[in-house]
Design an enzyme around this catalytic site. Structure first.
Site, PDB file in Angstrom:
ATOM      1  N   HIS A 159     -47.272  29.170  -6.533  1.00 26.48           N
ATOM      2  CA  HIS A 159     -48.215  30.114  -5.956  1.00 26.48           C
ATOM      3  C   HIS A 159     -48.786  29.592  -4.649  1.00 26.48           C
ATOM      4  O   HIS A 159     -49.852  30.018  -4.209  1.00 26.48           O
ATOM      5  CB  HIS A 159     -49.337  30.424  -6.954  1.00 26.48           C
TER       6      HIS A 159
HETATM    7  S1  FES Z   1     -49.756  26.933  -7.221  1.00 28.41           S
HETATM    8 FE1  FES Z   1     -49.683  27.894  -9.157  1.00 28.41          FE
HETATM    9  S2  FES Z   1     -48.813  26.347 -10.332  1.00 28.41           S
HETATM   10 FE2  FES Z   1     -48.955  25.401  -8.432  1.00 28.41          FE
END
Ligand code: FES
Ligand code: HEM
Lengths: 214, 430
Positions: free
Chosen positions: A179
């Site tokens: 993410h």
């Molecule tokens: S940014 Fe969501 S798990 Fe690493």
């Protein structure tokens, strides 16, 4: 409620099974026999007391019965028997990183360059979302060794940046592709949804080139 | 149950049983003569289709379980063996794999039907809530099932989703350890997921039973949203709707079979044919398509919510994402109390219909956003922005638009009865 037409369930005629009686009993009204489930007065009665105590004992008993079930889902003794991992640091050149397994989790061992250490120290702590000085994250006088659990504190992916070919994110540390969390050269969260810095596991230096994690 | 009036059967054996356990009476009443609105359209097929898929999943699942090994060292290989060596194993697996997708397709259409025709309104609130409970249970079941083949997506999907619980303040980490039975997803996790994946469909079956029971208390809604007023408005369930349901089911199954036999992996992800590796996260983790809209809502919250001009964070981005994701389903639960407009069907509510169709587009859009990587762009807009905009509409639809329409939408005049509505439609056609 007793149907007398054709096709009626003939058992409802049995004297020992009287629907009307049952219905009245469960409705709590006075039955023909004068047996009452209501209280004659509205005050507390022995029956209320017995009912409540029996109920609470039942609830506590059910709770006690559930405990071992839930507890059986927690890590078992063999899983808990903390394995420790020893890592030989001598083959890791400056600027290189290796990944070792500890408790089923990847741990990043990074041999930082002077520049990387400087970058980590130059940051204004107040600007960080999880405020931690680089000094607190490494062993004294071993500034070039950064040892962190390689699990993104957002939702648990393994960030990339261990291999020279991989993206290290905007801050030269690691980048989590899941993410988009960016970590700096101290493993601190700088950008993205992760709330915390990469965790520093318990470890100690056994000698200059040997550490024990766990 | 069963204390009511019995039906007399000619067959002596049937009658003997029915006197002691009125099963035949029950079937005859609930599925034989059961009065059903005469104006159903094909949207009303999807409950029966969902029911069929549930049974198909249970049956194929049981036979798959006979050849599956829930151990981290053997799970992946045992699934490959099912695909290659077990007689008909490939077919069982492809039916089960694609069956989950088609089960979700049926249930999504079924839910949308309910929203379009106002089937959640009084007196069907509890029926609706039981439906949402089924939906939640289905999601949990599908999630755990996807972990079983122990591929890369299995492993990392499970990691990301179980880690959601670590967002819960104070007890989060202990809950995650409890779920895992260790300090990472490992053999204990795989084992318990298998046990639960086997159990949950039977729980779903039980809730479906309650769902259908509740349906038979108040009867079905229908495309006009008006309650049947008499015999002229209904038809006996058999043979009219047994036929219509069977026909619709067959059409659905033809499409299903095209996927099972000609494109069994089309809906899946190639990374799941690589065995799980706890050291390498795939570059792009995506859940199965039916979770994508909710995954997009989870990722939409990328900012902390705190007291302005201070460093105090009340809700971290991570917790915010988790809350909005679960909240989006929570909204469905309370929908019967958000939408208090007296008219049920969209046919007579043009404004609600407009916003509902926009909602449908936004929901699909969220699915697209969920399928893209976090740093992708959409016509020059960052994907995260599109995600937050769609999430805002999702919440706005339930919390602002629907309550606003309650007070402002006048709606069209309702026909006097279903019978009238049908005749009117006929006249318009002629
Ligand atoms: S940014 Fe969501 S798990 Fe690493
Ligand atoms: C396993 C999943 C499900 C099964 C097997 C199932 C089964 C059924 C069946 C057989 C019917 C009657 C036929 C019909 O109207 O289509 C029905 C009606 C209904 N279901 Fe479901 N259902 C499921 C999931 C859901 C979900 C997830 C929801 C909503 C969130 C839902 C909401 C409703 C409503 C509101 C009705 C009454 C609709 C009406 O008569 O208009 N169901 N269900």
């Amino acid at each position: 409620m007793i149907y007398k037409e054709k096709g009626t369930n003939s058992f409802s005629d049995y004297p020992s099974f009287n629907y009307e009686y049952c219905i009245k009993m469960t409705a709590g009204s006075k039955s023909q026999d004068g047996i009452s489930l209501d209280h004659d007065d509205d005050g507390e009665t022995r029956r209320d007391f017995l009912f409540l105590t029996a109920g609470s004992f039942g609830a506590v008993g059910a709770g006690i019965a559930v405990w071992p079930l839930v507890s059986s889902m927690n890590p078992a003794a063999d899983t808990l028997a903390l394995s420790t991992t020893e890592v030989d640091l001598s083959p890791i050149a400056k600027g290189q990183s290796i990944t070792v397994m500890w408790q089923g989790k990847p741990v990043f061992v990074r041999h930082r360059t002077e520049k990387e250490v400087e970058e980590a120290r130059a940051v204004n702590i107040a600007d960080l979302s999880d405020k931690q000085d680089d000094v607190e994250r490494v062993t004294k006088d071993k500034d070039e060794w950064l040892i962190v659990v390689g699990i993104c504190t957002h939702l648990g992916c393994v960030p990339v940046g261990q291999k020279t070919s991989e993206s290290k994110g905007d801050f030269g540390g690691w980048f989590c592709p899941c993410h988009g969390s960016h970590y700096d050269t101290s493993g601190r969260i700088r950008k993205g949804p992760a709330p915390k810095n990469l965790a520093v596991p318990p470890y100690e230096f056994l000698s200059d080139t040997l550490i024990k994690i766990g | 149950m069963g204390s009511g009036e019995r039906i007399e059967f000619d067959n002596k054996v049937v009658n003997w049983i029915d006197e002691r356990l009125p099963l035949f009476t029950l079937m005859q009443k609930e599925y034989g003569v059961f009065p059903t609105p005469r104006n159903f359209n094909y949207f009303w097929n999807f409950g029966a289709i969902a029911m069929f898929m549930l049974i198909a999943m249970i049956v194929t699942g049981i036979f798959l379980a006979m050849n599956y090994t829930p151990h981290v060292d053997m799970a992946f290989d045992s699934v490959e063996r099912i695909d290659r060596d077990v007689n008909w194993g490939w077919m069982l697996r492809d039916i089960h794999m694609n069956g989950a997708s088609f089960f979700f397709i049926a249930v999504y259409v079924h839910i949308f039907r309910g929203m379009y025709y106002g089937s959640y309104k009084k007196p069907r609130e509890l029926l609706w809530i039981l439906g949402v409970v089924i939906f939640l249970l289905m999601m949990a079941t599908a999630f755990m099932g996807y972990v079983l083949p122990w591929g890369q997506m299995s492993y990392w999907g499970a990691t990301v989703i179980t880690n959601l619980f670590s967002a819960i303040p104070f007890v989060g980490d202990s809950i995650v350890t409890l779920l895992w039975g260790g300090f990472a997803i490992d053999n204990p996790t795989l084992n318990r997921f298998f046990a639960l994946h086997y159990l949950m469909p039977f729980v779903i079956l039980a809730v479906v039973f309650l769902h259908v029971w509740a349906l038979h208390i108040c009867g079905s809604n229908n495309p006009s949203g008006i309650e049947p007023k008499g015999k002229q408005d209904t038809l006996p369930f058999h043979p009219y709707y047994t036929m219509k349901d069977t026909f619709g089911l067959l059409v659905f199954l033809v499409v299903f079979c095209v996927f099972v036999f000609y494109a069994p992996d089309y809906l899946g992800h190639p990374d799941n044919y690589k065995e799980a590796n706890s050291l390498v996260t795939p570059a792009h983790i995506v859940p199965e398509w039916y979770f994508l809209p909710f995954y997009a809502i989870l990722r939409a919250i990328t900012f902390d919510i705190g007291i302005p001009f201070t460093d105090i964070t009340i809700i971290s981005a991570k917790l915010g994402g988790v809350i909005s994701m679960f909240g989006s389903i929570g909204l469905l639960l309370i929908l019967p109390w958000l939408d208090t407009h007296p008219i049920r069907s969209c046919r007579y509510r043009p404004k609600y219909k407009f916003f509902l169709l926009v909602f449908l587009v936004v929901f699909c859009m969220l699915g697209y956003v969920g399928s893209q990587s976090a740093d992708a762009m959409f016509f020059g807009l960052p994907m995260t922005l599109v995600g937050i905009l769609c999430t805002t509409y999702y919440y706005g639809f339930f919390l602002v638009i629907i309550p606003w329409l309650n007070n402002t939408e006048k709606g069209r005049d309702l026909p006097k009865s279903i019978h009238d509505a049908v005749l009117q439609a006929e006249r318009e056609k002629a």
